[in-house]
Write a protein that holds these residues in place. Sequence first.
Motif, PDB file in Angstrom:
ATOM      1  N   MET A 112     109.075  60.392  44.017  1.00 36.58           N
ATOM      2  CA  MET A 112     109.859  60.076  42.724  1.00 36.58           C
ATOM      3  C   MET A 112     110.657  58.957  43.088  1.00 36.58           C
ATOM      4  N   THR A 113     110.854  58.017  42.104  1.00 35.98           N
ATOM      5  CA  THR A 113     111.599  56.769  42.310  1.00 35.98           C
ATOM      6  C   THR A 113     112.651  57.002  41.266  1.00 35.98           C
ATOM      7  N   ASP A 114     113.750  56.116  41.080  1.00 38.87           N
ATOM      8  CA  ASP A 114     114.823  56.146  40.143  1.00 38.87           C
ATOM      9  C   ASP A 114     114.417  55.596  38.950  1.00 38.87           C
ATOM     10  N   ARG A 115     113.408  55.280  38.649  1.00 41.56           N
ATOM     11  CA  ARG A 115     112.653  55.101  37.446  1.00 41.56           C
ATOM     12  C   ARG A 115     111.863  55.796  36.737  1.00 41.56           C
ATOM     13  N   ASP A 116     111.644  57.083  37.518  1.00 45.06           N
ATOM     14  CA  ASP A 116     110.941  58.244  37.065  1.00 45.06           C
ATOM     15  C   ASP A 116     111.795  58.934  36.046  1.00 45.06           C
ATOM     16  N   LEU A 117     111.338  59.505  35.008  1.00 41.64           N
ATOM     17  CA  LEU A 117     112.015  60.270  34.002  1.00 41.64           C
ATOM     18  C   LEU A 117     112.288  61.669  34.522  1.00 41.64           C
ATOM     19  N   VAL A 118     113.621  62.357  34.348  1.00 33.96           N
ATOM     20  CA  VAL A 118     113.903  63.627  34.700  1.00 33.96           C
ATOM     21  C   VAL A 118     114.385  64.166  33.502  1.00 33.96           C
ATOM     22  N   PRO A 119     114.179  65.626  33.425  1.00 37.10           N
ATOM     23  CA  PRO A 119     114.863  66.310  32.309  1.00 37.10           C
ATOM     24  C   PRO A 119     116.477  66.311  32.404  1.00 37.10           C
ATOM     25  N   LEU A 120     117.127  66.154  31.423  1.00 37.71           N
ATOM     26  CA  LEU A 120     118.465  66.358  31.338  1.00 37.71           C
ATOM     27  C   LEU A 120     118.965  67.400  30.269  1.00 37.71           C
ATOM     28  N   GLY A 121     119.389  68.571  30.530  1.00 37.53           N
ATOM     29  CA  GLY A 121     119.799  69.535  29.589  1.00 37.53           C
ATOM     30  C   GLY A 121     119.551  71.049  30.067  1.00 37.53           C
ATOM     31  N   ALA A 122     120.309  71.779  29.910  1.00 34.41           N
ATOM     32  CA  ALA A 122     120.193  73.148  30.108  1.00 34.41           C
ATOM     33  C   ALA A 122     118.917  73.986  29.901  1.00 34.41           C
ATOM     34  N   PHE A 123     118.323  73.744  28.783  1.00 37.03           N
ATOM     35  CA  PHE A 123     117.084  74.459  28.570  1.00 37.03           C
ATOM     36  C   PHE A 123     116.213  73.358  28.128  1.00 37.03           C
ATOM     37  N   ALA A 124     114.840  73.375  28.628  1.00 37.42           N
ATOM     38  CA  ALA A 124     113.719  72.520  28.526  1.00 37.42           C
ATOM     39  C   ALA A 124     113.489  72.523  26.570  1.00 37.42           C
ATOM     40  N   GLN A 125     113.900  73.438  25.693  1.00 35.50           N
ATOM     41  CA  GLN A 125     113.882  73.126  24.686  1.00 35.50           C
ATOM     42  C   GLN A 125     114.523  71.918  24.037  1.00 35.50           C
ATOM     43  N   ASN A 126     115.828  71.659  24.518  1.00 32.23           N
ATOM     44  CA  ASN A 126     116.690  70.918  23.930  1.00 32.23           C
ATOM     45  C   ASN A 126     117.008  69.699  24.973  1.00 32.23           C
ATOM     46  N   ALA A 153     126.268  77.364  19.953  1.00 34.08           N
ATOM     47  CA  ALA A 153     125.883  76.366  20.755  1.00 34.08           C
ATOM     48  C   ALA A 153     124.541  76.546  21.639  1.00 34.08           C
ATOM     49  N   ILE A 154     124.725  77.985  22.067  1.00 29.12           N
ATOM     50  CA  ILE A 154     123.550  78.416  22.882  1.00 29.12           C
ATOM     51  C   ILE A 154     122.281  78.672  22.472  1.00 29.12           C
ATOM     52  N   LEU A 155     122.296  78.945  21.095  1.00 26.14           N
ATOM     53  CA  LEU A 155     121.406  79.243  20.365  1.00 26.14           C
ATOM     54  C   LEU A 155     120.686  78.021  19.854  1.00 26.14           C
ATOM     55  N   ARG A 156     121.632  76.905  19.520  1.00 24.35           N
ATOM     56  CA  ARG A 156     121.116  75.488  19.077  1.00 24.35           C
ATOM     57  C   ARG A 156     120.520  75.008  20.156  1.00 24.35           C
ATOM     58  N   ASN A 157     120.814  75.149  21.512  1.00 22.68           N
ATOM     59  CA  ASN A 157     120.459  74.407  22.656  1.00 22.68           C
ATOM     60  C   ASN A 157     119.227  75.003  23.027  1.00 22.68           C
ATOM     61  N   LEU A 158     119.034  76.539  22.793  1.00 20.55           N
ATOM     62  CA  LEU A 158     117.503  77.010  22.755  1.00 20.55           C
ATOM     63  C   LEU A 158     116.560  76.672  21.796  1.00 20.55           C
TER      64      LEU A 158
END
Length: 260
Positions: free
Chosen positions: A1-15, A181-186
Amino acid sequence: MTDRDLVPLGAFAQNAWSVSAAEVSLVRARDAARPVTLGDRDRKVTLDIGRTAIVVVDMQNDFCHPQGWLAHIGVDVAPCRAPIAPLQALLPMLREAGVPVIWLNWGNRPDRANLPPSVLHVYDPDGRSTGIGKPLPGNGAHVLEEGSWAAAVVDELAPAPGDIAVSKYRMTGFQDTELEAILRNLDVTTVLFAGVNADQCVLNTLTDAVARGFDAVLLEDCSATSSPAFCMEATLYNVRQCYGFVCDGADLRAALEAGA
C-alpha cells in the motif's frame, strides 16, 4: 500500500470516508436492503435489517437483580427479569446478522454534577433514602453510578465484544448522551427497543427517537415493567397509536432464521 491508496476513515464502515494523501471520497458504501417482515397484530411491518440497531434499556443489576436497588426498596423485580430469556435467544442472532447491540444503562457521574434536584427527588423524596449515588446497604454498590456493580448489565446478558455501551442520566437515553450520534454514525434508520421499564425509560427513549426521525419498533416479549399492568397496556397502545410498532422478538428470530 502506498500513501496514494484510499483507506477508510470513520468509526463505522456505514459512515466512513475513503482518504489518501491525494484524494478524499465522501461516497459511503451502502449495502443492498435486507428486508425482514414482522407482524404487528393484523399488519405486516417490513424493516431493513441492514439499517437497524437494537437498544436494550436498563437491563442492569439495580433494576433486575434480587440484590439490586429496586429489590432493596421493596419492588418485585421478577417482571423486570422476564426479558432476560427472550433477549438471550435474540441477541446472538442479531449480532450474527450484523445488527448493532447498544446497551443503554443508567450510569451517573459519582458527583451527580449533571443531575438537577427534580431527578434526584424522584428516587430520594426525603433526602434520606437510598437514592442515586448512595451505597446499597447489602453490598455497598453505589446506586445507578457508572462503573459500579449496580449499573452493570446483569450477568445473564453479558455484553459481547463489539456491543456498544451508552450511559444515560435521565428517563430518556438521548439527553446529554452520545446515543444519537452513534446511531447516525451507524447509518441506522430503524431502532428496536427492549428492556425495562417499558412505560418509563424505554418509552421515553423511544418517543425521543421518533422525534429525531428514527423508526421505532418495541419488542413486546423483550420488554417489561414493574409498574401495574395497566401501565404496560397503555404503553403498547400509545406506541402503536402515536410512535411506531409493537412486534415480537420471537417473530424476529423466526424471520431471521427464514432469511438465513
